[in-house]
Enzyme design. Structure first.
Site, PDB file in Angstrom:
ATOM      1  N   HIS A  40     -44.652-158.951 -95.629  1.00  0.00           N
ATOM      2  CA  HIS A  40     -43.608-158.151 -94.982  1.00  0.00           C
ATOM      3  C   HIS A  40     -44.061-156.715 -94.734  1.00  0.00           C
ATOM      4  O   HIS A  40     -43.650-155.790 -95.417  1.00  0.00           O
ATOM      5  CB  HIS A  40     -42.334-158.188 -95.831  1.00  0.00           C
ATOM      6  CG  HIS A  40     -41.165-157.486 -95.211  1.00  0.00           C
ATOM      7  ND1 HIS A  40     -41.003-157.339 -93.850  1.00  0.00           N
ATOM      8  CD2 HIS A  40     -40.072-156.896 -95.775  1.00  0.00           C
ATOM      9  CE1 HIS A  40     -39.872-156.681 -93.599  1.00  0.00           C
ATOM     10  NE2 HIS A  40     -39.294-156.390 -94.748  1.00  0.00           N
ATOM     11  N   CYS A  56     -35.446-152.695 -91.833  1.00  0.00           N
ATOM     12  CA  CYS A  56     -36.283-153.896 -91.738  1.00  0.00           C
ATOM     13  C   CYS A  56     -36.089-154.643 -90.420  1.00  0.00           C
ATOM     14  O   CYS A  56     -36.783-155.610 -90.147  1.00  0.00           O
ATOM     15  CB  CYS A  56     -36.029-154.815 -92.932  1.00  0.00           C
ATOM     16  SG  CYS A  56     -36.670-154.104 -94.455  1.00  0.00           S
TER      17      CYS A  56
END
Lengths: 463, 384
Positions: free
Chosen positions: B331, B86
């Site tokens: 996201h 991430c």
């Protein structure tokens, strides 16, 4: 002295109440329940579970696995039990199958091997997860369970072999062809009299005669019963009193196939006194009858968890449909992943034997196997170390999203006793807590490339 | 070598984030890049190198960098794909900075893109060792840390809910955010469980989106803009990608974040207390709680108090995630870090309208992935 030195029963936690079966299909509501392997259990995992119940870290001279419902028609399970129990590689291992007699046959084969001086401390496991067709006469009769025994030659023997007699003859009672997934039966009074009694009665008679014993001399009869009443009828016809028969497990957990006679033997041993004679009988295309005499070592060798405690620990399934899902009798969304035999072989010690590494420099135990220490970062100073099969939950979550047959699925980070931290699915529980004590259990994890994949899970140690 | 004030952000762009069912991966790259071109007033021919931050490249692009080159016809120059869980987006930015700081290139495009909704309902594929990773879910991995933290510090789900309420409030004021609805603490607490202690509103959504930033050598910035944003500090640090097997891990926070932020603060010559606002990686509500501590804004265990006092809200003394964060902005893995650079730049330029933070001079962008395996921190400022 040759005989049984240890034993451990295992009954899976879920129960299918007979009332749920009649709720599904109609008809009169039966009493009691049958034990049902959890969705991640099969005969192999249950055999491992029972084997671990005989003590972790013990070394055996042989491993037998007996089942009529092995998860593999081709691939040996006894060797998987041996590997999961982290036994040395040089070992005789064999699977026994065919009929439900195979549990007693595997025990007798171990006794014969030890008698012959060819082996000692032979681990005998028997487990069955036999399928009955939905809405058939066997549904609500067949139950799932396992048992393990250790056959030894030494002072620690708790039940000494006295005599044994076998009969071999074709009789069609239960069967399952290579194309059928459910057990077929030609039962009833004819089969009990002209099959079951025809084979077991002379075998029992021969043992008594050879030992000069009257029926009254036998403390307990541990007889496999193809239905709920056959054993009682046979015992009566042979002149045994009803109290001599080990109480049937059928009302509470069902007829448990190859494990049944061994579980009844275990139940007898749970309360036996030194000097007691116990007669064990298995049936299926013939019969095996074994006579044991309980020794003075009995009090030190009883099962850690007796049969009654396993029976009492049952949890009813919330529905019959859950049972269909657990046995894949409805289409299920099986979690998938592939474990090639290359990966399996390379990581066998780590993944099945459950070994990690211990740092010679700082002492840190770690898992999976490492080349550089996770604590002190020194290299090439790590020794192979077995990880304990029990530990304490450091943290957890109850995951509703994870790919699995059942939800929610608790996941736990477990600090194994003696070191090493593991990340495990939690079995036999809907939740878990920080600080909970858990034991490791070998379970089905997922399937892929046409094969089943197994790995360790954590299950709560319940008081 | 310090990169402080050596690199300028001269143009940024960001697509609307959301369920972009009618757009493709390359559409998102184009939309983000074209905005950044226009923002910088640059001819793409001037771009000397590209960095594509993407967790899962577009369906036609394999695993290489070619998705960026093909979408923009940005050929005949170096492009590198960056993938670091991430932290992919911020690490792509960090690589762009290093390329300029090394003196190799003068102008670099950094672009993060992800089209998770093309991958089916849950977006992220399962990955990792078939037996050791066990098909874990992202919420399930972060939840392990949340439960240990909450157990240790006696924190309840209400603290997590307050993070969701704040970030939804901010996101509702952000036209590009994925989720633009305000929520109440009661609604958050009553939502279905995903992975305890996280309910639905404790989790960021699965989002499509792309964001871009154009960087140049500091002394060239005036050619493109009157209001360059300066790179003050960057940091990246890793710990175990299998934290659940690390017997030394206390599960109370992520030391990769502490280390990455210390690197960035040291480079910038600042302390955490000098930061005016931060875009942090709130993939789950608890992650934001931990980030506040791991980034050094307060001590371990103190973030719940800060949150309860409203210090991290838009009007607080340290606004956290004025954009709405991952929770509300969404996201798209590789895009998120570059989107944070976009938001931080826009805040420092004073372009954020309703959610503008007054008098902001130093902003921080932070990604953490893994969970905790890799963290990246970027500090930007509007004064040299």
């Amino acid at each position: 002295m040759i005989g049984i030195s240890r034993y451990a029963p295992y009954v899976p936690r879920p129960r299918l109440p007979r009332s749920e079966i009649s709720r599904a299909w109609g008809g009169r509501a039966g009493k009691g329940a049958v034990a049902v392997a959890n969705y991640d259990e099969d005969a192999l995992t249950m055999a491992v579970e029972a084997a671990l119940g005989c003590g972790v870290g013990r070394v055996y001279g042989g491993v037998h696995f007996a089942s009529t419902s092995s998860p593999y028609l081709e691939k040996q399970c006894a060797s998987v039990v041996a590997t999961a129990c982290d036994l040395p590689r040089e070992l005789f291992s064999a699977d026994f199958g065919g009929s439900t007699r195979c549990g007693v046959s595997a025990l007798l084969a171990a006794l014969r091997a030890v008698q012959a001086g060819a082996a000692t401390d032979v681990l005998v496991t028997a487990a069955d997860v036999r399928l009955a067709s939905p809405d058939s006469e066997l549904e609500g009769v067949l139950g799932d369970a396992a048992a393990a025994l250790v056959v030894s030659d030494g002072d620690d023997v708790i039940a000494e072999l006295v005599d044994a007699v076998s009969i071999a003859e074709e009789f069609t009672y239960h069967w399952r062809t290579d194309r059928q997934q459910s057990v077929q039966v030609a039962g009833g009074r004819f089969s009990n009299l002209h099959g079951y009694a025809r084979d077991l009665a002379p075998a029992i008679g021969a043992v008594l005669q050879r030992q000069g014993l009257e029926p009254a001399a036998i403390a307990k009869l541990a007889l496999y019963s193809p239905d709920t009443r056959a054993a009682a009828d046979l015992a009566k016809s042979l002149g045994f009193a009803s109290e001599q028969l080990v109480p049937s497990l059928a009302p509470e957990i069902g007829c448990t196939g190859s494990a049944e006679a061994l579980l009844l033997l275990a139940r007898a041993l749970d309360t036996a006194a030194a000097g007691d004679l116990i007669l064990v009988g298995g049936f299926g295309e013939g019969a095996d009858v074994i006579l044991f005499r309980v020794t003075a070592a009995i009090d030190g060798g009883r099962a850690e968890v007796p049969v009654q405690s396993w029976i009492d620990a049952g949890e009813p399934l919330e529905s019959y449909e859950k049972y269909l899902k657990y046995r894949r009798l409805v289409e299920v969304d099986e979690p998938t992943d592939v474990v090639t035999n290359v990966l399996e072989s390379k990581e066998l010690t780590q993944n099945v034997r459950l070994h990690g590494s211990r740092c010679r420099e700082c002492g840190q135990v770690q898992y999976p196997v490492a080349r550089v220490c996770i604590a002190c970062e020194k290299r090439e100073c790590l020794d192979d170390v077995p990880i304990a099969r029990a530990g304490t939950v450091f943290t957890f979550t109850v995951d509703h999203l994870i790919a699995n047959l059942e939800h929610p699925l608790p996941m736990a980070v477990v600090d194994a006793d003696g070191g090493g931290r593991l990340y495990l699915q939690v079995a036999d529980a809907d939740t878990i807590d920080i600080g909970a004590r858990v034991a490791l259990t070998y379970r089905r994890l997922h399937e892929g490339a046409g094969n089943r994949n197994y790995y360790w899970k954590a299950k709560p140690i319940r008081a | 070598m310090s990169m402080k004030n050596q690199i300028a952000v001269i143009g940024v762009g960001c697509t609307k984030f959301g369920d972009l069912f009618d757009q493709g991966y390359e559409d998102l790259i184009c939309d983000a890049a074209f905005q950044a071109y226009d923002d910088a007033g640059i001819d793409p021919a001037e771009i000397e190198a590209g960095y594509l931050g993407t967790y899962m490249p577009g369906p036609s692009g394999g695993k290489a960098s070619v998705s960026l080159g093909d979408a923009l016809r940005l050929y005949d120059r170096p492009i590198t794909r960056v993938e670091n869980y991430c932290a992919t987006g911020t690490d792509a930015f960090r690589n762009g900075c290093m390329a300029i700081a090394s003196g190799t290139y003068d102008v670099v495009l950094v672009l993060g893109a992800e089209k998770l909704k093309d991958r089916g309902g849950r977006g992220l594929p399962r990955f990792g060792h078939p037996l050791l990773a066990k098909g874990n879910s992202a919420p399930g991995l972060f939840a392990l840390a949340a439960n240990r933290y909450m157990h240790t510090f006696g924190v309840g789900r209400e603290t997590l809910a307050k993070v969701a309420v704040k970030n939804h409030y901010n996101g509702a004021r952000n036209p590009k955010a994925h989720l633009r609805s305000e929520v109440t603490e009661e609604k958050v607490l009553a939502a279905p469980m995903i992975s305890s202690p996280f309910g639905l509103f404790d989790c960021c959504p699965t989002t499509d989106g792309a964001a871009a930033a154009i960087l140049c050598r500091a002394d060239l910035a005036a050619k493109y803009t009157d209001a360059p944003i300066w790179v003050k500090g960057v940091g990246l640090s890793v710990t175990s990608g299998r934290p659940y097997y690390d017997p030394t891990f206390d599960y109370l926070g992520f030391r990769s974040t502490s280390n990455a932020s210390k690197q960035a603060y040291d480079m910038a010559g600042i302390a955490a207390s000098d930061i005016d606002f931060a875009e942090v990686h709130d993939c789950f509500t608890w992650t934001e709680v931990s980030n506040i501590e791991d980034l050094g804004f307060c001590a371990k265990g103190e973030a719940p108090g800060w949150i309860a006092e409203g210090r991290t809200s838009l009007s607080g003394d340290l606004p956290i995630n004025p954009s709405g964060g991952l929770k509300s902005f969404g996201h798209p893995i590789g895009a998120s870090g570059v989107r944070m650079i976009y938001e931080t730049t826009e805040q420092l330029r004073g372009n954020c309208g309703e959610r503008q933070i007054a008098d902001a001079h130093l902003g921080l962008a932070h990604n953490v992935g893994g969970p905790g395996a890799v963290s990246c921190v970027i500090v930007l400022g509007n004064e040299k």
